[in-house]
Design a protein around this motif. Sequence first.
Motif, PDB file in Angstrom:
ATOM      1  N   THR A  44     -10.304  14.624   3.114  1.00  0.00           N
ATOM      2  CA  THR A  44     -10.307  13.341   2.556  1.00  0.00           C
ATOM      3  C   THR A  44     -10.337  13.503   1.191  1.00  0.00           C
ATOM      4  N   THR A  45     -10.323  11.661   1.073  1.00  0.00           N
ATOM      5  CA  THR A  45     -10.267  11.184  -0.636  1.00  0.00           C
ATOM      6  C   THR A  45     -11.702  10.213  -1.011  1.00  0.00           C
ATOM      7  N   THR A  46     -12.286   9.895  -2.082  1.00  0.00           N
ATOM      8  CA  THR A  46     -12.939   8.872  -1.445  1.00  0.00           C
ATOM      9  C   THR A  46     -12.035   7.986  -2.016  1.00  0.00           C
ATOM     10  N   THR A  47     -11.005   7.849  -2.804  1.00  0.00           N
ATOM     11  CA  THR A  47     -10.020   6.585  -3.832  1.00  0.00           C
ATOM     12  C   THR A  47      -8.281   6.883  -3.467  1.00  0.00           C
ATOM     13  N   PRO A  48      -7.813   6.399  -3.307  1.00  0.00           N
ATOM     14  CA  PRO A  48      -6.281   6.327  -2.939  1.00  0.00           C
ATOM     15  C   PRO A  48      -5.742   6.717  -3.959  1.00  0.00           C
ATOM     16  N   ILE A  49      -5.824   6.548  -5.480  1.00  0.00           N
ATOM     17  CA  ILE A  49      -4.964   7.028  -6.107  1.00  0.00           C
ATOM     18  C   ILE A  49      -6.192   7.806  -7.341  1.00  0.00           C
ATOM     19  N   THR A  80      -0.701  -2.793   4.420  1.00  0.00           N
ATOM     20  CA  THR A  80      -1.127  -3.638   3.491  1.00  0.00           C
ATOM     21  C   THR A  80      -1.845  -4.977   3.703  1.00  0.00           C
ATOM     22  N   ALA A  81      -1.467  -5.099   5.297  1.00  0.00           N
ATOM     23  CA  ALA A  81      -1.396  -6.659   5.695  1.00  0.00           C
ATOM     24  C   ALA A  81      -3.079  -6.757   5.379  1.00  0.00           C
ATOM     25  N   SER A  82      -3.707  -5.997   5.924  1.00  0.00           N
ATOM     26  CA  SER A  82      -5.215  -5.917   6.054  1.00  0.00           C
ATOM     27  C   SER A  82      -5.513  -4.683   5.372  1.00  0.00           C
ATOM     28  N   ARG A  83      -5.335  -4.253   4.483  1.00  0.00           N
ATOM     29  CA  ARG A  83      -5.751  -3.590   3.586  1.00  0.00           C
ATOM     30  C   ARG A  83      -5.462  -3.595   2.453  1.00  0.00           C
ATOM     31  N   PRO A  84      -5.603  -4.518   1.188  1.00  0.00           N
ATOM     32  CA  PRO A  84      -6.224  -4.500  -0.388  1.00  0.00           C
ATOM     33  C   PRO A  84      -6.236  -3.406  -1.044  1.00  0.00           C
ATOM     34  N   ASP A  85      -7.096  -2.645  -0.260  1.00  0.00           N
ATOM     35  CA  ASP A  85      -7.614  -2.022  -1.096  1.00  0.00           C
ATOM     36  C   ASP A  85      -6.744  -0.447  -1.364  1.00  0.00           C
ATOM     37  N   ILE A  86      -5.447  -0.908  -0.389  1.00  0.00           N
ATOM     38  CA  ILE A  86      -4.369   0.753  -1.273  1.00  0.00           C
ATOM     39  C   ILE A  86      -3.398  -0.295  -2.206  1.00  0.00           C
ATOM     40  N   MET A  87      -3.003  -1.206  -1.721  1.00  0.00           N
ATOM     41  CA  MET A  87      -2.054  -2.352  -2.636  1.00  0.00           C
ATOM     42  C   MET A  87      -1.878  -1.627  -3.507  1.00  0.00           C
ATOM     43  N   ALA A  92       2.676   2.106  -6.490  1.00  0.00           N
ATOM     44  CA  ALA A  92       3.006   2.487  -7.461  1.00  0.00           C
ATOM     45  C   ALA A  92       3.592   3.099  -6.759  1.00  0.00           C
ATOM     46  N   CYS A  93       3.739   3.779  -5.440  1.00  0.00           N
ATOM     47  CA  CYS A  93       4.250   4.973  -5.375  1.00  0.00           C
ATOM     48  C   CYS A  93       5.737   4.724  -4.906  1.00  0.00           C
ATOM     49  N   ALA A  94       6.095   3.387  -3.929  1.00  0.00           N
ATOM     50  CA  ALA A  94       7.113   2.571  -3.558  1.00  0.00           C
ATOM     51  C   ALA A  94       8.234   2.822  -4.911  1.00  0.00           C
ATOM     52  N   ARG A  95       7.758   2.946  -5.987  1.00  0.00           N
ATOM     53  CA  ARG A  95       8.446   2.788  -7.049  1.00  0.00           C
ATOM     54  C   ARG A  95       9.426   4.126  -7.544  1.00  0.00           C
ATOM     55  N   PHE A  96       9.630   5.105  -6.238  1.00  0.00           N
ATOM     56  CA  PHE A  96      10.269   6.098  -6.529  1.00  0.00           C
ATOM     57  C   PHE A  96      10.732   6.685  -4.887  1.00  0.00           C
ATOM     58  N   GLN A  97      11.286   5.675  -4.735  1.00  0.00           N
ATOM     59  CA  GLN A  97      11.860   5.585  -3.051  1.00  0.00           C
ATOM     60  C   GLN A  97      13.289   6.395  -3.857  1.00  0.00           C
ATOM     61  N   VAL A  98      13.719   6.195  -4.681  1.00  0.00           N
ATOM     62  CA  VAL A  98      15.487   6.682  -5.317  1.00  0.00           C
ATOM     63  C   VAL A  98      15.510   7.966  -5.060  1.00  0.00           C
ATOM     64  N   LYS A 109       0.210  11.109  -0.292  1.00  0.00           N
ATOM     65  CA  LYS A 109      -0.769  12.071   0.618  1.00  0.00           C
ATOM     66  C   LYS A 109      -2.260  11.263   0.205  1.00  0.00           C
ATOM     67  N   ARG A 110      -2.203  11.447  -1.180  1.00  0.00           N
ATOM     68  CA  ARG A 110      -3.417  10.930  -1.408  1.00  0.00           C
ATOM     69  C   ARG A 110      -3.786  10.062  -0.379  1.00  0.00           C
ATOM     70  N   ILE A 111      -3.581   8.841  -0.731  1.00  0.00           N
ATOM     71  CA  ILE A 111      -3.805   7.390   0.202  1.00  0.00           C
ATOM     72  C   ILE A 111      -3.777   7.935   1.811  1.00  0.00           C
ATOM     73  N   PHE A 112      -2.762   8.409   2.654  1.00  0.00           N
ATOM     74  CA  PHE A 112      -3.329   9.046   4.101  1.00  0.00           C
ATOM     75  C   PHE A 112      -5.010  10.031   3.740  1.00  0.00           C
ATOM     76  N   ARG A 113      -5.064  10.314   2.922  1.00  0.00           N
ATOM     77  CA  ARG A 113      -6.608  11.320   2.928  1.00  0.00           C
ATOM     78  C   ARG A 113      -7.599  10.259   2.920  1.00  0.00           C
ATOM     79  N   TYR A 114      -7.264   9.140   1.475  1.00  0.00           N
ATOM     80  CA  TYR A 114      -8.188   7.932   1.725  1.00  0.00           C
ATOM     81  C   TYR A 114      -8.234   7.255   3.369  1.00  0.00           C
ATOM     82  N   LEU A 115      -6.919   6.843   3.889  1.00  0.00           N
ATOM     83  CA  LEU A 115      -7.154   6.253   4.992  1.00  0.00           C
ATOM     84  C   LEU A 115      -7.798   7.184   5.799  1.00  0.00           C
ATOM     85  N   LYS A 116      -7.661   8.050   6.149  1.00  0.00           N
ATOM     86  CA  LYS A 116      -8.399   9.059   6.859  1.00  0.00           C
ATOM     87  C   LYS A 116      -9.968   9.106   6.430  1.00  0.00           C
ATOM     88  N   HIS A 117     -10.101   8.957   4.993  1.00  0.00           N
ATOM     89  CA  HIS A 117     -11.675   9.252   4.653  1.00  0.00           C
ATOM     90  C   HIS A 117     -12.617   7.576   5.784  1.00  0.00           C
TER      91      HIS A 117
END
Length: 182
Positions: A44-49, A80-87, A92-98, A109-117
């Motif tokens: 786990t990690t304590t921050t999403p980014i 993000t509907a209930s988690r403004p902490d990861i917005m 930032a990651c969504a900008r690289f979907q192409v 993956k770091r966001i997922f590690r944060y969610l696990k924490h």
Amino acid sequence: MSSMGELTFFLGLQVKQQPDGIFISQDKYVADILKKFDFWSIRTTTTPIESNKPLVKDEDGVDVDVHVYRSMIGSLMYLTASRPDIMFAVCACARFQVTPKASHLNAVKRIFRYLKHQPKLGLWYPKDSPFELEAYSDSDYGGASLDRKSTTGGCQFLGRRLISWQCKKQTIMANSTTRVQN
């Protein structure tokens, strides 16, 4: 709604009604996506980014599966509907979907590690709260490393109840000049 009983689950949102307020979360959904993407056994990690390591295009980076990356981003966007902490991190990651690269996938993956924490965070709406509207905003003024555009974010409270939040990268770059007079 009264004939159906007390509201406890609505459109993927868990609603816990208590005498002193309402708690809205998506911890069941968090568990589902951690399981879907096989993140149960990760550290786990304590921050999403990472705050000191901005995401860049990384044109020389290793390509990753676009469909998996987009699926992960879509799952996080719904959260993000209930988690403004990861917005901010998700946007930032969504900008690289192409053309996502390994560095972008690592950020997701770091966001997922944060969610696990922190799987059980949500929104608390206390019953007794003043009826005063307060708004906060912040901007980094040209902080995007790719194009020097500003990112602006904000949140609005009705008393102690968070009612709205947003994070947006500006579409244009503001130019300004300063003149020193002697």
